[in-house]
Design a protein around this motif. Structure first.
Motif, PDB file in Angstrom:
ATOM      1  N   THR A   1       0.836  -1.191   0.000  1.00 24.36           N
ATOM      2  CA  THR A   1       0.000   0.000   0.000  1.00 24.36           C
ATOM      3  C   THR A   1       0.874   1.246   0.000  1.00 24.36           C
ATOM      4  O   THR A   1       1.766   1.384   0.840  1.00 24.36           O
ATOM      5  CB  THR A   1      -0.917   0.039   1.235  1.00 24.36           C
ATOM      6  OG1 THR A   1      -1.742  -1.124   1.242  1.00 24.36           O
ATOM      7  CG2 THR A   1      -1.799   1.288   1.218  1.00 24.36           C
ATOM      8  N   TYR A   2       0.635   2.113  -0.978  1.00 28.38           N
ATOM      9  CA  TYR A   2       1.245   3.440  -0.976  1.00 28.38           C
ATOM     10  C   TYR A   2       0.336   4.351  -0.163  1.00 28.38           C
ATOM     11  O   TYR A   2      -0.816   4.577  -0.547  1.00 28.38           O
ATOM     12  CB  TYR A   2       1.376   3.974  -2.405  1.00 28.38           C
ATOM     13  CG  TYR A   2       2.466   3.354  -3.229  1.00 28.38           C
ATOM     14  CD1 TYR A   2       3.770   3.840  -3.153  1.00 28.38           C
ATOM     15  CD2 TYR A   2       2.211   2.306  -4.096  1.00 28.38           C
ATOM     16  CE1 TYR A   2       4.786   3.284  -3.920  1.00 28.38           C
ATOM     17  CE2 TYR A   2       3.226   1.745  -4.861  1.00 28.38           C
ATOM     18  CZ  TYR A   2       4.509   2.237  -4.762  1.00 28.38           C
ATOM     19  OH  TYR A   2       5.526   1.690  -5.518  1.00 28.38           O
ATOM     20  N   SER A   3       0.835   4.852   0.956  1.00 34.05           N
ATOM     21  CA  SER A   3       0.032   5.696   1.839  1.00 34.05           C
ATOM     22  C   SER A   3       0.519   7.137   1.779  1.00 34.05           C
ATOM     23  O   SER A   3       1.724   7.399   1.805  1.00 34.05           O
ATOM     24  CB  SER A   3       0.106   5.187   3.283  1.00 34.05           C
ATOM     25  OG  SER A   3      -0.438   3.885   3.383  1.00 34.05           O
ATOM     26  N   PHE A   4      -0.426   8.057   1.707  1.00 31.04           N
ATOM     27  CA  PHE A   4      -0.126   9.486   1.618  1.00 31.04           C
ATOM     28  C   PHE A   4      -0.910  10.222   2.691  1.00 31.04           C
ATOM     29  O   PHE A   4      -2.146  10.193   2.695  1.00 31.04           O
ATOM     30  CB  PHE A   4      -0.480  10.024   0.231  1.00 31.04           C
ATOM     31  CG  PHE A   4       0.181   9.264  -0.888  1.00 31.04           C
ATOM     32  CD1 PHE A   4       1.463   9.600  -1.294  1.00 31.04           C
ATOM     33  CD2 PHE A   4      -0.466   8.213  -1.519  1.00 31.04           C
ATOM     34  CE1 PHE A   4       2.087   8.897  -2.323  1.00 31.04           C
ATOM     35  CE2 PHE A   4       0.143   7.510  -2.542  1.00 31.04           C
ATOM     36  CZ  PHE A   4       1.427   7.850  -2.942  1.00 31.04           C
ATOM     37  N   GLY A   5      -0.193  10.875   3.599  1.00 32.49           N
ATOM     38  CA  GLY A   5      -0.824  11.581   4.694  1.00 32.49           C
ATOM     39  C   GLY A   5      -0.929  13.068   4.454  1.00 32.49           C
ATOM     40  O   GLY A   5      -0.768  13.858   5.393  1.00 32.49           O
ATOM     41  N   PHE A   6      -1.183  13.466   3.228  1.00 32.65           N
ATOM     42  CA  PHE A   6      -1.350  14.879   2.913  1.00 32.65           C
ATOM     43  C   PHE A   6      -2.422  15.000   1.836  1.00 32.65           C
ATOM     44  O   PHE A   6      -2.803  14.014   1.196  1.00 32.65           O
ATOM     45  CB  PHE A   6      -0.032  15.480   2.414  1.00 32.65           C
ATOM     46  CG  PHE A   6       0.539  14.808   1.206  1.00 32.65           C
ATOM     47  CD1 PHE A   6       0.194  15.217  -0.076  1.00 32.65           C
ATOM     48  CD2 PHE A   6       1.423  13.742   1.337  1.00 32.65           C
ATOM     49  CE1 PHE A   6       0.706  14.590  -1.200  1.00 32.65           C
ATOM     50  CE2 PHE A   6       1.945  13.103   0.220  1.00 32.65           C
ATOM     51  CZ  PHE A   6       1.586  13.531  -1.046  1.00 32.65           C
ATOM     52  N   GLU A   7      -2.925  16.203   1.645  1.00 32.55           N
ATOM     53  CA  GLU A   7      -3.942  16.415   0.627  1.00 32.55           C
ATOM     54  C   GLU A   7      -3.270  16.622  -0.719  1.00 32.55           C
ATOM     55  O   GLU A   7      -2.630  17.646  -0.946  1.00 32.55           O
ATOM     56  CB  GLU A   7      -4.812  17.624   0.974  1.00 32.55           C
ATOM     57  CG  GLU A   7      -5.943  17.851  -0.005  1.00 32.55           C
ATOM     58  CD  GLU A   7      -6.883  18.940   0.432  1.00 32.55           C
ATOM     59  OE1 GLU A   7      -7.744  19.330  -0.379  1.00 32.55           O
ATOM     60  OE2 GLU A   7      -6.757  19.421   1.584  1.00 32.55           O
ATOM     61  N   PRO A   8      -3.390  15.674  -1.634  1.00 28.35           N
ATOM     62  CA  PRO A   8      -2.674  15.776  -2.910  1.00 28.35           C
ATOM     63  C   PRO A   8      -3.339  16.770  -3.849  1.00 28.35           C
ATOM     64  O   PRO A   8      -4.564  16.915  -3.874  1.00 28.35           O
ATOM     65  CB  PRO A   8      -2.759  14.358  -3.468  1.00 28.35           C
ATOM     66  CG  PRO A   8      -4.030  13.813  -2.889  1.00 28.35           C
ATOM     67  CD  PRO A   8      -4.174  14.439  -1.530  1.00 28.35           C
ATOM     68  N   THR A   9      -2.523  17.442  -4.632  1.00 23.60           N
ATOM     69  CA  THR A   9      -3.034  18.315  -5.677  1.00 23.60           C
ATOM     70  C   THR A   9      -3.361  17.470  -6.902  1.00 23.60           C
ATOM     71  O   THR A   9      -3.053  16.272  -6.956  1.00 23.60           O
ATOM     72  CB  THR A   9      -2.007  19.388  -6.048  1.00 23.60           C
ATOM     73  OG1 THR A   9      -0.849  18.744  -6.614  1.00 23.60           O
ATOM     74  CG2 THR A   9      -1.586  20.189  -4.818  1.00 23.60           C
ATOM     75  N   SER A  10      -3.966  18.091  -7.899  1.00 28.08           N
ATOM     76  CA  SER A  10      -4.274  17.359  -9.122  1.00 28.08           C
ATOM     77  C   SER A  10      -2.989  16.891  -9.815  1.00 28.08           C
ATOM     78  O   SER A  10      -2.960  15.824 -10.443  1.00 28.08           O
ATOM     79  CB  SER A  10      -5.088  18.238 -10.070  1.00 28.08           C
ATOM     80  OG  SER A  10      -4.391  19.441 -10.361  1.00 28.08           O
ATOM     81  N   VAL A  11      -1.914  17.681  -9.675  1.00 22.26           N
ATOM     82  CA  VAL A  11      -0.631  17.273 -10.248  1.00 22.26           C
ATOM     83  C   VAL A  11      -0.072  16.070  -9.488  1.00 22.26           C
ATOM     84  O   VAL A  11       0.456  15.120 -10.091  1.00 22.26           O
ATOM     85  CB  VAL A  11       0.374  18.438 -10.234  1.00 22.26           C
ATOM     86  CG1 VAL A  11       1.731  17.993 -10.754  1.00 22.26           C
ATOM     87  CG2 VAL A  11      -0.142  19.601 -11.068  1.00 22.26           C
ATOM     88  N   ASP A  12      -0.182  16.089  -8.159  1.00 25.18           N
ATOM     89  CA  ASP A  12       0.262  14.947  -7.357  1.00 25.18           C
ATOM     90  C   ASP A  12      -0.477  13.678  -7.773  1.00 25.18           C
ATOM     91  O   ASP A  12       0.123  12.605  -7.907  1.00 25.18           O
ATOM     92  CB  ASP A  12       0.034  15.217  -5.868  1.00 25.18           C
ATOM     93  CG  ASP A  12       0.878  16.358  -5.336  1.00 25.18           C
ATOM     94  OD1 ASP A  12       1.936  16.624  -5.927  1.00 25.18           O
ATOM     95  OD2 ASP A  12       0.471  16.975  -4.337  1.00 25.18           O
ATOM     96  N   LEU A  13      -1.790  13.795  -7.965  1.00 23.72           N
ATOM     97  CA  LEU A  13      -2.584  12.632  -8.360  1.00 23.72           C
ATOM     98  C   LEU A  13      -2.173  12.126  -9.740  1.00 23.72           C
ATOM     99  O   LEU A  13      -2.129  10.917  -9.976  1.00 23.72           O
ATOM    100  CB  LEU A  13      -4.069  12.993  -8.352  1.00 23.72           C
ATOM    101  CG  LEU A  13      -4.683  13.260  -6.974  1.00 23.72           C
ATOM    102  CD1 LEU A  13      -6.125  13.707  -7.123  1.00 23.72           C
ATOM    103  CD2 LEU A  13      -4.596  12.023  -6.096  1.00 23.72           C
ATOM    104  N   ALA A  14      -1.862  13.047 -10.644  1.00 24.03           N
ATOM    105  CA  ALA A  14      -1.415  12.631 -11.967  1.00 24.03           C
ATOM    106  C   ALA A  14      -0.084  11.895 -11.887  1.00 24.03           C
ATOM    107  O   ALA A  14       0.136  10.916 -12.609  1.00 24.03           O
ATOM    108  CB  ALA A  14      -1.299  13.847 -12.881  1.00 24.03           C
ATOM    109  N   ILE A  15       0.807  12.350 -11.013  1.00 22.34           N
ATOM    110  CA  ILE A  15       2.085  11.665 -10.824  1.00 22.34           C
ATOM    111  C   ILE A  15       1.863  10.283 -10.234  1.00 22.34           C
ATOM    112  O   ILE A  15       2.467   9.291 -10.669  1.00 22.34           O
ATOM    113  CB  ILE A  15       3.014  12.496  -9.928  1.00 22.34           C
ATOM    114  CG1 ILE A  15       3.457  13.772 -10.652  1.00 22.34           C
ATOM    115  CG2 ILE A  15       4.237  11.685  -9.504  1.00 22.34           C
ATOM    116  CD1 ILE A  15       4.266  14.714  -9.791  1.00 22.34           C
TER     117      ILE A  15
END
Length: 205
Positions: A157-171
């Motif tokens: 599982t890749y876990s992210f504890g921050f609110e991603p931007t649309s660019v982050d989601l695309a990456i």
């Protein structure tokens, strides 16, 4: 190189002769060009513009990412597709202004450099959790808590504890930078989970 070390002492006091030799040395000396080439192209840590584009082609990742469509404020029956995928409510959608905006986004040099280093690491990774964590930290270490967890059932599982931007989601979903070992199922977890909409739901494996 000090050109004055090469001038005979009998000519060293001639300003005109020394000026001619110095200008000729500057004209034929490739040091400045080589330094510029090294800084802007050859060294990925300092490369810019076209130099980074070359490195991107070498490691196999592009500068332009396709972002998720933002969705517009409206009603389900108003959607041309008859579904609510493209319809948003207040706080999550935007007003339609009559012009369809492109979903392509070109990364800045700094962001693209981080993506290149992450992709280079992904190309040679051994698939261990330590290596995967290093790649995730390269990309998102300055945004907040993020890590890879081994679920001990042939999945991770890749876990992210921050609110991603649309660019982050695309990456995360579309760049192909985050690797997964062969035969291992993977998933993404966001905390809090409600910060991510369903634009990328079809990309989750």
């Amino acid at each position: 190189m000090d050109i004055y070390d090469t001038i005979l002492s009998q000519y060293s006091n001639s300003p005109r002769l020394c000026a001619i030799i110095e200008s000729f040395s500057q004209a034929v000396d490739p040091e400045a060009f080589l330094n510029l080439w090294y800084d802007q192209v050859w060294n990925p840590a300092t490369a810019t513009g076209w130099g980074l584009d070359v490195w991107g082609r070498i490691v196999g990742v592009g500068r332009v990412l396709q972002l998720a469509a933002p969705g517009y404020i409206g009603f389900q029956e108003a959607s041309s597709s008859g579904t609510s995928d493209a319809v948003r409510n207040f706080g999550t959608g935007v007003w339609f202004n009559g012009q369809a905006a492109t979903s392509n986004y070109a990364l800045t040099d700094d962001a693209y450099r981080r993506l290149i280093f992450a992709k280079a690491a992904a190309n040679i990774t051994d698939g261990s959790v330590t290596s995967l964590n290093a790649i995730v930290m390269t990309l998102f270490g300055d945004k907040g808590r993020c890590y890879v967890a081994d679920n001990l059932d042939m999945s991770l599982t890749y876990s992210f504890g921050f609110e991603p931007t649309s660019v982050d989601l695309a990456i995360i979903y579309r760049s192909g930078v985050l690797p997964c070992p062969a035969g291992v199922r993977y998933q993404y977890a966001f905390v809090p989970a409600e910060v991510v909409d369903n634009d990328f739901a079809g990309d989750i494996s």
